[in-house]
Design an enzyme around this catalytic site. Structure first.
Site, PDB file in Angstrom:
ATOM      1  N   ASP A  12      -3.201  -3.636  14.632  1.00  0.00           N
ATOM      2  CA  ASP A  12      -3.772  -2.807  13.407  1.00  0.00           C
ATOM      3  C   ASP A  12      -5.143  -2.433  13.472  1.00  0.00           C
ATOM      4  O   ASP A  12      -6.070  -2.241  12.848  1.00  0.00           O
ATOM      5  CB  ASP A  12      -3.784  -3.656  12.172  1.00  0.00           C
ATOM      6  CG  ASP A  12      -2.177  -4.234  11.856  1.00  0.00           C
ATOM      7  OD1 ASP A  12      -1.356  -3.260  12.565  1.00  0.00           O
ATOM      8  OD2 ASP A  12      -1.977  -5.101  11.401  1.00  0.00           O
ATOM      9  N   LYS A  15      -4.586   1.925  16.870  1.00  0.00           N
ATOM     10  CA  LYS A  15      -4.310   2.624  17.904  1.00  0.00           C
ATOM     11  C   LYS A  15      -3.285   3.965  17.600  1.00  0.00           C
ATOM     12  O   LYS A  15      -3.536   4.911  18.398  1.00  0.00           O
ATOM     13  CB  LYS A  15      -3.171   1.638  18.586  1.00  0.00           C
ATOM     14  CG  LYS A  15      -3.735   0.159  19.031  1.00  0.00           C
ATOM     15  CD  LYS A  15      -2.681  -0.812  19.663  1.00  0.00           C
ATOM     16  CE  LYS A  15      -1.835  -1.338  18.638  1.00  0.00           C
ATOM     17  NZ  LYS A  15      -2.221  -2.118  17.601  1.00  0.00           N
ATOM     18  N   ASN A  37       7.921  -3.936  14.647  1.00  0.00           N
ATOM     19  CA  ASN A  37       7.049  -4.620  14.226  1.00  0.00           C
ATOM     20  C   ASN A  37       5.795  -4.037  14.160  1.00  0.00           C
ATOM     21  O   ASN A  37       4.801  -4.451  13.447  1.00  0.00           O
ATOM     22  CB  ASN A  37       7.012  -5.951  15.020  1.00  0.00           C
ATOM     23  CG  ASN A  37       6.870  -5.787  16.408  1.00  0.00           C
ATOM     24  OD1 ASN A  37       6.981  -4.742  16.955  1.00  0.00           O
ATOM     25  ND2 ASN A  37       6.422  -6.913  17.240  1.00  0.00           N
ATOM     26  N   GLY A  39       3.306  -0.947  13.180  1.00  0.00           N
ATOM     27  CA  GLY A  39       2.980  -0.129  12.348  1.00  0.00           C
ATOM     28  C   GLY A  39       1.801   0.709  12.730  1.00  0.00           C
ATOM     29  O   GLY A  39       0.659   0.160  12.642  1.00  0.00           O
ATOM     30  N   HIS A  40       1.968   1.976  13.198  1.00  0.00           N
ATOM     31  CA  HIS A  40       1.003   2.905  13.794  1.00  0.00           C
ATOM     32  C   HIS A  40       0.725   4.040  12.649  1.00  0.00           C
ATOM     33  O   HIS A  40       1.507   5.122  12.498  1.00  0.00           O
ATOM     34  CB  HIS A  40       1.144   3.478  14.995  1.00  0.00           C
ATOM     35  CG  HIS A  40       1.131   2.127  15.995  1.00  0.00           C
ATOM     36  ND1 HIS A  40       1.435   2.347  17.336  1.00  0.00           N
ATOM     37  CD2 HIS A  40       1.191   0.936  15.682  1.00  0.00           C
ATOM     38  CE1 HIS A  40       1.274   1.416  17.934  1.00  0.00           C
ATOM     39  NE2 HIS A  40       1.205   0.192  17.132  1.00  0.00           N
ATOM     40  N   GLN A 227       0.922  -4.085  19.000  1.00  0.00           N
ATOM     41  CA  GLN A 227       0.597  -5.203  18.859  1.00  0.00           C
ATOM     42  C   GLN A 227      -0.959  -5.208  19.688  1.00  0.00           C
ATOM     43  O   GLN A 227      -1.664  -4.050  19.557  1.00  0.00           O
ATOM     44  CB  GLN A 227       1.496  -6.442  19.617  1.00  0.00           C
ATOM     45  CG  GLN A 227       2.596  -6.566  18.422  1.00  0.00           C
ATOM     46  CD  GLN A 227       3.748  -5.680  18.602  1.00  0.00           C
ATOM     47  OE1 GLN A 227       4.117  -5.451  19.692  1.00  0.00           O
ATOM     48  NE2 GLN A 227       4.210  -5.023  17.549  1.00  0.00           N
ATOM     49  N   ARG A 308      -3.934  -8.153   4.949  1.00  0.00           N
ATOM     50  CA  ARG A 308      -4.241  -8.789   6.369  1.00  0.00           C
ATOM     51  C   ARG A 308      -5.355  -9.700   6.118  1.00  0.00           C
ATOM     52  O   ARG A 308      -6.119  -9.583   5.254  1.00  0.00           O
ATOM     53  CB  ARG A 308      -4.776  -7.658   7.249  1.00  0.00           C
ATOM     54  CG  ARG A 308      -3.736  -6.499   7.651  1.00  0.00           C
ATOM     55  CD  ARG A 308      -4.130  -5.359   8.270  1.00  0.00           C
ATOM     56  NE  ARG A 308      -2.982  -4.352   8.610  1.00  0.00           N
ATOM     57  CZ  ARG A 308      -3.186  -2.977   8.699  1.00  0.00           C
ATOM     58  NH1 ARG A 308      -4.378  -2.652   8.728  1.00  0.00           N
ATOM     59  NH2 ARG A 308      -2.239  -2.553   9.083  1.00  0.00           N
ATOM     60  N   ASP A 336     -16.859   2.754   9.004  1.00  0.00           N
ATOM     61  CA  ASP A 336     -17.379   2.882   7.930  1.00  0.00           C
ATOM     62  C   ASP A 336     -17.061   1.833   6.671  1.00  0.00           C
ATOM     63  O   ASP A 336     -17.655   1.768   5.621  1.00  0.00           O
ATOM     64  CB  ASP A 336     -16.456   4.272   7.440  1.00  0.00           C
ATOM     65  CG  ASP A 336     -15.136   4.194   7.616  1.00  0.00           C
ATOM     66  OD1 ASP A 336     -14.715   4.060   8.735  1.00  0.00           O
ATOM     67  OD2 ASP A 336     -14.457   4.133   6.586  1.00  0.00           O
ATOM     68  N   SER A 416     -14.903   5.317  15.542  1.00  0.00           N
ATOM     69  CA  SER A 416     -14.112   5.963  14.421  1.00  0.00           C
ATOM     70  C   SER A 416     -14.819   5.690  13.019  1.00  0.00           C
ATOM     71  O   SER A 416     -15.107   4.700  13.067  1.00  0.00           O
ATOM     72  CB  SER A 416     -12.652   5.647  14.596  1.00  0.00           C
ATOM     73  OG  SER A 416     -12.010   5.935  13.647  1.00  0.00           O
TER      74      SER A 416
HETATM   75  P1  GDP Z   1      -2.415   0.319  14.611  1.00  0.00           P
HETATM   76  O1  GDP Z   1      -1.333  -0.744  14.282  1.00  0.00           O
HETATM   77  O2  GDP Z   1      -3.323  -0.096  15.661  1.00  0.00           O
HETATM   78  O3  GDP Z   1      -1.858   1.816  14.834  1.00  0.00           O
HETATM   79  O4  GDP Z   1      -3.304   0.320  13.054  1.00  0.00           O
HETATM   80  P2  GDP Z   1      -2.695   0.562  11.769  1.00  0.00           P
HETATM   81  O5  GDP Z   1      -2.362   2.031  11.563  1.00  0.00           O
HETATM   82  O6  GDP Z   1      -1.874  -0.521  11.520  1.00  0.00           O
HETATM   83  O7  GDP Z   1      -3.915   0.059  10.946  1.00  0.00           O
HETATM   84  C1  GDP Z   1      -5.183   0.928  10.987  1.00  0.00           C
HETATM   85  C2  GDP Z   1      -5.369   1.534   9.490  1.00  0.00           C
HETATM   86  O8  GDP Z   1      -6.815   1.943   9.566  1.00  0.00           O
HETATM   87  C3  GDP Z   1      -4.492   2.580   9.242  1.00  0.00           C
HETATM   88  O9  GDP Z   1      -4.345   2.833   7.879  1.00  0.00           O
HETATM   89  C4  GDP Z   1      -5.532   3.905   9.766  1.00  0.00           C
HETATM   90  O10 GDP Z   1      -5.217   5.093   9.043  1.00  0.00           O
HETATM   91  C5  GDP Z   1      -6.849   3.323   9.299  1.00  0.00           C
HETATM   92  N1  GDP Z   1      -8.081   3.850   9.887  1.00  0.00           N
HETATM   93  C6  GDP Z   1      -8.159   4.128  11.588  1.00  0.00           C
HETATM   94  N2  GDP Z   1      -9.257   4.350  12.045  1.00  0.00           N
HETATM   95  C7  GDP Z   1     -10.196   4.140  10.706  1.00  0.00           C
HETATM   96  C8  GDP Z   1     -11.591   4.436  10.577  1.00  0.00           C
HETATM   97  O11 GDP Z   1     -12.344   4.426  11.382  1.00  0.00           O
HETATM   98  N3  GDP Z   1     -11.828   3.984   9.215  1.00  0.00           N
HETATM   99  C9  GDP Z   1     -11.021   3.769   8.129  1.00  0.00           C
HETATM  100  N4  GDP Z   1     -11.473   3.599   6.890  1.00  0.00           N
HETATM  101  N5  GDP Z   1      -9.808   3.778   8.503  1.00  0.00           N
HETATM  102  C10 GDP Z   1      -9.264   3.946   9.733  1.00  0.00           C
HETATM  103  P1  IMO Z   2       0.546  -3.013  15.396  1.00  0.00           P
HETATM  104  O1  IMO Z   2       1.458  -2.342  16.670  1.00  0.00           O
HETATM  105  C1  IMO Z   2      -0.446  -6.790  13.357  1.00  0.00           C
HETATM  106  C2  IMO Z   2       2.231 -10.255  14.406  1.00  0.00           C
HETATM  107  C3  IMO Z   2       3.238 -10.795  13.068  1.00  0.00           C
HETATM  108  C4  IMO Z   2       3.224 -12.159  13.456  1.00  0.00           C
HETATM  109  C5  IMO Z   2       3.244 -12.119  14.940  1.00  0.00           C
HETATM  110  C6  IMO Z   2       4.855 -12.282  15.588  1.00  0.00           C
HETATM  111  O2  IMO Z   2       0.772  -2.352  14.370  1.00  0.00           O
HETATM  112  O3  IMO Z   2      -0.863  -3.564  15.764  1.00  0.00           O
HETATM  113  P2  IMO Z   2       6.774 -10.491  15.331  1.00  0.00           P
HETATM  114  O4  IMO Z   2       7.701  -9.901  14.113  1.00  0.00           O
HETATM  115  O5  IMO Z   2       6.378  -9.648  16.461  1.00  0.00           O
HETATM  116  O6  IMO Z   2       7.782 -11.516  16.179  1.00  0.00           O
HETATM  117  O7  IMO Z   2       5.666 -11.391  14.891  1.00  0.00           O
HETATM  118  O8  IMO Z   2       2.986 -10.890  15.450  1.00  0.00           O
HETATM  119  N1  IMO Z   2       2.460  -8.811  14.649  1.00  0.00           N
HETATM  120  C7  IMO Z   2       1.456  -7.733  14.354  1.00  0.00           C
HETATM  121  N2  IMO Z   2       0.369  -7.964  13.530  1.00  0.00           N
HETATM  122  N3  IMO Z   2      -0.004  -5.762  14.123  1.00  0.00           N
HETATM  123  C8  IMO Z   2       1.199  -5.489  14.570  1.00  0.00           C
HETATM  124  O9  IMO Z   2       1.656  -4.450  15.337  1.00  0.00           O
HETATM  125  C9  IMO Z   2       1.931  -6.656  14.868  1.00  0.00           C
HETATM  126  N4  IMO Z   2       3.136  -6.887  15.448  1.00  0.00           N
HETATM  127  C10 IMO Z   2       3.397  -8.225  15.198  1.00  0.00           C
HETATM  128  O10 IMO Z   2       2.392 -10.751  11.756  1.00  0.00           O
HETATM  129  O11 IMO Z   2       1.916 -12.892  13.325  1.00  0.00           O
HETATM  130 MG    MG Z   3      -0.523  -1.738  12.614  1.00  0.00          MG
END
Ligand code: GDP
Ligand code: IMO
Ligand code: MG
Length: 440
Positions: A12, A15, A37, A39-40, A227, A308, A336, A416
């Site tokens: 998270d 990416k 699993n 969530g981007h 991940q 989280r 930020d 960012s």
């Molecule tokens: P990913 O799994 O690595 O793609 O990340 P996620 O999408 O799960 O979580 C990142 C969250 O932070 C998302 O809700 C994005 O919209 C948000 N985000 C990304 N970059 C920034 C930033 O620089 N500032 C803020 N405030 N939010 C951001």
């Molecule tokens: P993105 O791509 C954050 C964590 C789960 C758990 C462990 C194993 O959005 O960064 P699983 O269901 O994969 O067997 O769970 O990995 N986990 C993540 N945590 N971001 C993710 O994906 C994750 N995908 C799995 O919370 O601790």
């Molecule tokens: Mg994510």
């Protein structure tokens, strides 16, 4: 020019945002491991309104017309979840068809018994639960390694698929009965299987040849990690990890391309740390400050909605991620979120049983008792949100960034300052050194 994007912490990191930002400069965006699993989140502002897309299985390049998205052989695909995601995108005006989404015939399938097993196994672990996303990821990779999995290619042959499903459901129901899990209705799975074949077969092909031939023809590949390094099955905080190689090695095995095709690797890292699920987290903040960061950063899972866990930036982990992945550069996100803070800490080492260490211990129990050694810096207490030029950042934020880079051992290619594309500072010198030329 082929580039890999990797999570440098526990997931998270943002990416999705970085991949979305880079996608216009590439021809093909490929997911190579993990499943839904992930969530981007991608935020696209049009006419002053933010449109939010949460991608789970489909690469974050999908919102860009004219790009090919690939689900590589290393991904585990739940056909039901994939069809749902395609429908959701369609409802948001994004067309997904067999031209812009290709699925590797070698990708393994997540089937309903994997989800039931994930639930039953987690329940049996009690206090030691991994805190999985309950998507069936671990059991599907288990079947792959045990050489009994079904693959996306099986969705191109409905008759054989039905036979294989009947056998596998029967075997897994025996296992589920032993574990006290929910039994699966084979007739329903076989009927669903027919629909999956009909809907998904047009997307399924040999993406290994496609990717290698495209690269040879001069197409640019963007590899989208899911991940992160600390969730990697080999290099993460085992057993509190996911079941795939989410660090750089997974990009080669999971896309079927040789290492020398990857010209550069960028790690995405937050200006603080988060983790979802169980497992060690030395720099965790279990107090009102941690709660403040969670609220301000919107730190709730994009897949499961779980809060989280939050903590300070951990330079031990950052250095490890730079080393394991050979990161050429980092993308620093969510700067930020720290705007209000009077003081900011950086974890620069651990104290384990009274001894200071600067390396990630292999043992989760050691990591669990590791006390963070902090360096403290003054906060900038002014708004960085939306800033897109480094010189416009408060001096204290610039100093913080410089220190993070020094401690991590890699330069920042991106900083960012918000979720939207334009809320990004580009370091053109670093990008150029990575072989990337982006418009100024
Ligand atoms: P990913 O799994 O690595 O793609 O990340 P996620 O999408 O799960 O979580 C990142 C969250 O932070 C998302 O809700 C994005 O919209 C948000 N985000 C990304 N970059 C920034 C930033 O620089 N500032 C803020 N405030 N939010 C951001
Ligand atoms: P993105 O791509 C954050 C964590 C789960 C758990 C462990 C194993 O959005 O960064 P699983 O269901 O994969 O067997 O769970 O990995 N986990 C993540 N945590 N971001 C993710 O994906 C994750 N995908 C799995 O919370 O601790
Ligand atoms: Mg994510």
């Amino acid at each position: 020019m082929n580039l890999a994007i990797i999570g440098a912490q526990w997931g998270d990191e943002g990416k999705g945002k970085i991949v979305d930002l880079l996608a216009p400069h590439f021809d093909i965006v490929t997911r190579y491991q993990g499943g839904h699993n992930a969530g981007h989140t991608v935020i696209i502002r049009r006419d002053g309104v933010d449109h939010k897309f949460v991608l789970h299985l489909i690469p974050s390049g999908i919102t860009h017309p004219g790009k090919t998205c690939v689900i590589g052989n290393g991904v585990v695909v739940d056909p039901q979840a994939l069809l749902r995601e395609m429908e959701e995108l369609h409802a948001q005006g994004i067309e997904v068809n067999h031209h812009n989404l290709l699925i590797s015939n070698r990708a393994h399938l997540i089937l309903p018994y994997h989800v039931a097993l994930d639930r039953a196994i987690e329940a049996s672990r009690g206090g030691n639960a991994v805190g999985t996303t309950m998507r069936g990821i671990g059991p599907a990779y288990e079947d792959k390694m045990a050489r009994r999995g079904l693959r996306a290619g099986d969705l191109t042959d409905p008759a054989t698929l039905a036979e294989k499903l009947a056998t596998n459901v029967k075997q897994n129901n025996r296992l589920l009965a032993m574990l006290g899990g929910e039994l699966i209705d084979d007739k329903k799975v076989i009927a669903d299987g027919e629909r999956w074949c009909e809907m998904l077969a047009p997307h399924i092909c040999d993406t290994t040849y496609f990717l290698n031939q495209s690269a040879r023809a001069g197409k640019a590949l963007l590899l989208e990690g899911a991940q992160a390094t600390m969730l990697d099955i080999d290099h993460g905080t085992y057993p509190f990890v996911t079941s795939s190689n989410s660090s750089i090695g997974g990009a080669c095995t999971g896309a079927g391309i040789p290492p020398r095709l990857i010209n550069a690797t960028i790690g995405v890292i937050k200006a603080y740390t988060t983790r979802v699920g169980g497992g060690p987290f030395p720099a965790e903040l279990n107090d009102s400050l941690g709660e403040h960061i969670r609220a301000r950063g919107g730190e709730y899972g994009a897949s499961t909605g779980r809060p989280r866990r939050t903590g300070w930036f951990d330079a031990v982990i950052a250095r490890y991620a730079v080393m394991v992945n050979g990161l050429d550069a980092l993308a620093l996100t969510k700067l930020d979120v720290l705007d209000d803070l009077a003081e900011i800490k950086i974890c620069v080492g651990y104290r384990i049983n009274g001894k200071e260490v600067d390396q990630v211990p292999y043992d989760a129990n050691q990591m669990n008792i590791a006390e963070p050694v902090y360096e403290t810096m003054p906060g900038w207490q002014s708004k960085t949100e939306g800033i897109s030029k480094f010189a416009e950042l408060p001096v204290r934020a610039q100093t913080y960034i410089a220190r993070l880079s020094e401690l991590s051992g890699a330069p920042f290619a991106f900083i960012s300052t918000g979720a939207e594309r334009n809320e990004t500072i580009l370091a053109h010198d670093v990008l150029n050194a990575c072989g990337l030329t982006l418009p100024v």
